[in-house]
Design a protein around this motif. Structure first.
Motif, PDB file in Angstrom:
ATOM      1  N   LEU A 239       0.840  -1.199   0.000  1.00 42.21           N
ATOM      2  CA  LEU A 239       0.000   0.000   0.000  1.00 42.21           C
ATOM      3  C   LEU A 239       0.876   1.251   0.000  1.00 42.21           C
ATOM      4  CD1 LEU A 239      -2.657   1.633   0.389  1.00 42.21           C
ATOM      5  CD2 LEU A 239      -2.388   1.219   2.846  1.00 42.21           C
ATOM      6  N   ALA A 240       1.822   1.320   0.909  1.00 39.67           N
ATOM      7  CA  ALA A 240       2.687   2.496   1.018  1.00 39.67           C
ATOM      8  C   ALA A 240       3.520   2.691  -0.246  1.00 39.67           C
ATOM      9  CB  ALA A 240       3.585   2.380   2.245  1.00 39.67           C
TER      10      ALA A 240
ATOM     11  N   ALA B 126      -4.197  -6.195  -7.207  1.00 40.34           N
ATOM     12  CA  ALA B 126      -3.183  -7.135  -6.713  1.00 40.34           C
ATOM     13  C   ALA B 126      -2.712  -6.716  -5.329  1.00 40.34           C
ATOM     14  CB  ALA B 126      -2.012  -7.203  -7.688  1.00 40.34           C
ATOM     15  N   MET B 127      -2.526  -5.422  -5.127  1.00 39.10           N
ATOM     16  CA  MET B 127      -2.105  -4.930  -3.808  1.00 39.10           C
ATOM     17  C   MET B 127      -3.180  -5.246  -2.766  1.00 39.10           C
ATOM     18  SD  MET B 127      -2.535  -2.449  -1.290  1.00 39.10           S
ATOM     19  CE  MET B 127      -3.641  -1.344  -2.124  1.00 39.10           C
ATOM     20  N   LEU B 128      -4.436  -5.018  -3.106  1.00 42.95           N
ATOM     21  CA  LEU B 128      -5.531  -5.275  -2.168  1.00 42.95           C
ATOM     22  C   LEU B 128      -5.685  -6.761  -1.850  1.00 42.95           C
ATOM     23  CD1 LEU B 128      -8.267  -2.826  -3.471  1.00 42.95           C
ATOM     24  CD2 LEU B 128      -7.108  -2.736  -1.245  1.00 42.95           C
ATOM     25  N   HIS B 129      -5.284  -7.613  -2.771  1.00 38.19           N
ATOM     26  CA  HIS B 129      -5.398  -9.065  -2.561  1.00 38.19           C
ATOM     27  C   HIS B 129      -4.715  -9.490  -1.261  1.00 38.19           C
ATOM     28  CE1 HIS B 129      -6.025 -13.213  -3.704  1.00 38.19           C
ATOM     29  NE2 HIS B 129      -4.764 -13.452  -3.401  1.00 38.19           N
ATOM     30  N   GLY B 130      -3.621  -8.847  -0.936  1.00 35.20           N
ATOM     31  CA  GLY B 130      -2.895  -9.164   0.286  1.00 35.20           C
ATOM     32  C   GLY B 130      -3.692  -8.898   1.559  1.00 35.20           C
ATOM     33  N   TYR B 131      -4.699  -8.067   1.465  1.00 32.16           N
ATOM     34  CA  TYR B 131      -5.538  -7.767   2.633  1.00 32.16           C
ATOM     35  C   TYR B 131      -6.630  -8.810   2.842  1.00 32.16           C
ATOM     36  CZ  TYR B 131      -3.370  -3.271   3.536  1.00 32.16           C
ATOM     37  OH  TYR B 131      -2.477  -2.281   3.873  1.00 32.16           O
ATOM     38  N   ARG B 132      -6.772  -9.737   1.896  1.00 33.83           N
ATOM     39  CA  ARG B 132      -7.750 -10.821   1.993  1.00 33.83           C
ATOM     40  C   ARG B 132      -9.163 -10.310   2.269  1.00 33.83           C
ATOM     41  NH1 ARG B 132      -4.542 -12.039   6.000  1.00 33.83           N
ATOM     42  NH2 ARG B 132      -6.205 -12.793   7.325  1.00 33.83           N
ATOM     43  N   LEU B 133      -9.570  -9.284   1.529  1.00 33.84           N
ATOM     44  CA  LEU B 133     -10.920  -8.757   1.680  1.00 33.84           C
ATOM     45  C   LEU B 133     -11.930  -9.717   1.065  1.00 33.84           C
ATOM     46  CD1 LEU B 133     -10.310  -5.055   0.581  1.00 33.84           C
ATOM     47  CD2 LEU B 133     -10.497  -5.923   2.917  1.00 33.84           C
ATOM     48  N   ASP B 134     -13.140  -9.638   1.536  1.00 33.10           N
ATOM     49  CA  ASP B 134     -14.229 -10.364   0.904  1.00 33.10           C
ATOM     50  C   ASP B 134     -14.309  -9.859  -0.536  1.00 33.10           C
ATOM     51  OD1 ASP B 134     -17.171 -10.872   0.211  1.00 33.10           O
ATOM     52  OD2 ASP B 134     -16.934 -11.893   2.150  1.00 33.10           O
ATOM     53  N   PRO B 135     -14.410 -10.732  -1.538  1.00 35.23           N
ATOM     54  CA  PRO B 135     -14.384 -10.291  -2.944  1.00 35.23           C
ATOM     55  C   PRO B 135     -15.391  -9.198  -3.297  1.00 35.23           C
ATOM     56  CG  PRO B 135     -14.214 -12.673  -2.832  1.00 35.23           C
ATOM     57  CD  PRO B 135     -14.478 -12.183  -1.426  1.00 35.23           C
TER      58      PRO B 135
ATOM     59  N   LEU C  90      -9.543   3.868  -2.354  1.00 34.66           N
ATOM     60  CA  LEU C  90      -8.128   4.142  -2.613  1.00 34.66           C
ATOM     61  C   LEU C  90      -7.959   5.238  -3.656  1.00 34.66           C
ATOM     62  CD1 LEU C  90      -6.278   0.717  -2.756  1.00 34.66           C
ATOM     63  CD2 LEU C  90      -5.786   2.633  -1.253  1.00 34.66           C
ATOM     64  N   ARG C  91      -8.662   5.094  -4.763  1.00 35.39           N
ATOM     65  CA  ARG C  91      -8.531   6.087  -5.836  1.00 35.39           C
ATOM     66  C   ARG C  91      -8.920   7.469  -5.341  1.00 35.39           C
ATOM     67  NH1 ARG C  91     -11.872   7.630 -11.076  1.00 35.39           N
ATOM     68  NH2 ARG C  91     -10.262   8.932 -12.013  1.00 35.39           N
ATOM     69  N   SER C  92     -10.053   7.549  -4.667  1.00 33.83           N
ATOM     70  CA  SER C  92     -10.531   8.846  -4.193  1.00 33.83           C
ATOM     71  C   SER C  92      -9.565   9.482  -3.206  1.00 33.83           C
ATOM     72  CB  SER C  92     -11.901   8.689  -3.523  1.00 33.83           C
ATOM     73  OG  SER C  92     -12.834   8.178  -4.425  1.00 33.83           O
TER      74      SER C  92
ATOM     75  N   MET D 236      -2.324   9.153   6.776  1.00 31.71           N
ATOM     76  CA  MET D 236      -3.417   8.706   5.913  1.00 31.71           C
ATOM     77  C   MET D 236      -3.234   7.236   5.536  1.00 31.71           C
ATOM     78  SD  MET D 236      -4.535  10.163   2.168  1.00 31.71           S
ATOM     79  CE  MET D 236      -3.077   9.497   1.363  1.00 31.71           C
ATOM     80  N   LEU D 237      -2.003   6.835   5.211  1.00 33.36           N
ATOM     81  CA  LEU D 237      -1.758   5.437   4.846  1.00 33.36           C
ATOM     82  C   LEU D 237      -1.999   4.499   6.024  1.00 33.36           C
ATOM     83  CD1 LEU D 237       1.386   5.770   2.559  1.00 33.36           C
ATOM     84  CD2 LEU D 237      -1.013   5.492   1.887  1.00 33.36           C
ATOM     85  N   ASP D 238      -1.610   4.915   7.221  1.00 35.48           N
ATOM     86  CA  ASP D 238      -1.906   4.108   8.414  1.00 35.48           C
ATOM     87  C   ASP D 238      -3.413   3.938   8.574  1.00 35.48           C
ATOM     88  OD1 ASP D 238       0.770   3.807   9.092  1.00 35.48           O
ATOM     89  OD2 ASP D 238       0.756   5.449  10.566  1.00 35.48           O
ATOM     90  N   PHE D 239      -4.139   5.016   8.360  1.00 33.80           N
ATOM     91  CA  PHE D 239      -5.598   5.001   8.491  1.00 33.80           C
ATOM     92  C   PHE D 239      -6.220   4.042   7.459  1.00 33.80           C
ATOM     93  CE2 PHE D 239      -9.894   6.746   8.123  1.00 33.80           C
ATOM     94  CZ  PHE D 239     -10.223   6.946   9.453  1.00 33.80           C
ATOM     95  N   ILE D 240      -5.755   4.125   6.213  1.00 29.37           N
ATOM     96  CA  ILE D 240      -6.259   3.233   5.162  1.00 29.37           C
ATOM     97  C   ILE D 240      -5.924   1.781   5.503  1.00 29.37           C
ATOM     98  CG2 ILE D 240      -6.009   2.549   2.746  1.00 29.37           C
ATOM     99  CD1 ILE D 240      -5.479   5.528   2.108  1.00 29.37           C
ATOM    100  N   ASP D 241      -4.690   1.530   5.925  1.00 29.45           N
ATOM    101  CA  ASP D 241      -4.272   0.172   6.286  1.00 29.45           C
ATOM    102  C   ASP D 241      -5.159  -0.386   7.397  1.00 29.45           C
ATOM    103  OD1 ASP D 241      -2.316  -2.115   6.397  1.00 29.45           O
ATOM    104  OD2 ASP D 241      -1.968  -1.269   8.392  1.00 29.45           O
ATOM    105  N   GLN D 242      -5.387   0.390   8.422  1.00 24.91           N
ATOM    106  CA  GLN D 242      -6.233  -0.073   9.530  1.00 24.91           C
ATOM    107  C   GLN D 242      -7.659  -0.340   9.058  1.00 24.91           C
ATOM    108  OE1 GLN D 242      -5.885   2.681  12.816  1.00 24.91           O
ATOM    109  NE2 GLN D 242      -3.645   2.593  12.727  1.00 24.91           N
ATOM    110  N   GLY D 243      -8.163   0.523   8.189  1.00 25.17           N
ATOM    111  CA  GLY D 243      -9.513   0.322   7.660  1.00 25.17           C
ATOM    112  C   GLY D 243      -9.627  -0.938   6.822  1.00 25.17           C
ATOM    113  N   LEU D 244      -8.636  -1.176   5.985  1.00 23.61           N
ATOM    114  CA  LEU D 244      -8.643  -2.391   5.158  1.00 23.61           C
ATOM    115  C   LEU D 244      -8.536  -3.643   6.022  1.00 23.61           C
ATOM    116  CD1 LEU D 244      -6.402  -1.199   2.182  1.00 23.61           C
ATOM    117  CD2 LEU D 244      -8.869  -1.667   2.121  1.00 23.61           C
ATOM    118  N   ARG D 245      -7.698  -3.592   7.036  1.00 20.15           N
ATOM    119  CA  ARG D 245      -7.570  -4.742   7.944  1.00 20.15           C
ATOM    120  C   ARG D 245      -8.885  -5.003   8.685  1.00 20.15           C
ATOM    121  NH1 ARG D 245      -2.441  -6.422   9.283  1.00 20.15           N
ATOM    122  NH2 ARG D 245      -0.791  -5.298   8.239  1.00 20.15           N
TER     123      ARG D 245
END
Length: 185
Positions: free
Chosen positions: A72-73, A118-127, A137-139, A166-175
């Motif tokens: 992500l970073a 591909a980057m988001l795949h590592g977060y194992r989100l529900d598809p 992310l884009r916004s 901001m990146l920490d915040f996004i990472d925590q949200g994705l997790r």
């Protein structure tokens, strides 16, 4: 000619693009440009394709071999750097409208999305969360980089610090959106 147009819009801004300015830059008469492009809109579209291709390469190269927050970073920094170095062509990429399925903009934008997916795949989100995550992310990244590029951040706080926050915040949200959230590292 696309490269010359892209360099020009990075200097003067995408909104200021004109065939006359490009002809002047290239040391030719304006009508001679139309041997290479159909119109100013055609040139702008070619610049957009170039921009999205370059951005896709930058994000892909930065995220390759990395996962989760590290990816992500790396991708976010690559995008931010691209926007700051190439503000005009990035603006062209965002202004472009796909003209049809054969438009070269389609695969160029697709490659950008593939890199972020591909980057988001590592977060194992529900598809079914992937599209929402991509839009977020884009916004967020676009907003920060575009505002920084035009000098809109006026507070004295360090921009790199804000970007990291901001990146920490996004990472925590994705997790937190994982089906089985893992603790933050």
């Amino acid at each position: 000619m696309t490269e010359a147009g892209a360099a020009l819009v990075d200097e003067i801004g995408f909104e200021q693009l004109s065939m006359g300015l490009l002809a002047e830059r290239l040391g030719v008469r304006t009508p001679s440009l139309y041997r290479h492009v159909a119109s100013q809109a055609d040139l702008a579209h070619r610049i957009a394709v170039l921009a999205m291709t370059e951005l896709a390469d930058a994000v892909r190269d930065a995220t390759q071999g990395r996962s989760e927050k590290e990816a992500l970073a790396a991708g976010a920094h690559a995008m931010r750097t691209y926007v700051l170095i190439h503000p005009g062509r990035y603006a062209a990429g965002n202004a472009a409208i796909v003209t049809g399925p054969e438009d070269p903009l389609v695969p160029a934008v697709g490659r950008v999305l593939e890199s972020w997916t591909a980057m988001l795949h590592g977060y194992r989100l529900d598809p079914d969360q992937s599209v929402h995550a991509l839009r977020m992310l884009r916004s967020t990244l676009h907003g920060f980089a575009a505002l920084e590029a035009i000098g809109s951040f006026q507070l004295d706080t360090d921009l790199d610090e804000s970007f990291s926050w901001m990146l920490d915040f996004i990472d925590q949200g994705l997790r937190a959106r994982r089906p089985d959230p893992l603790p933050a590292r």
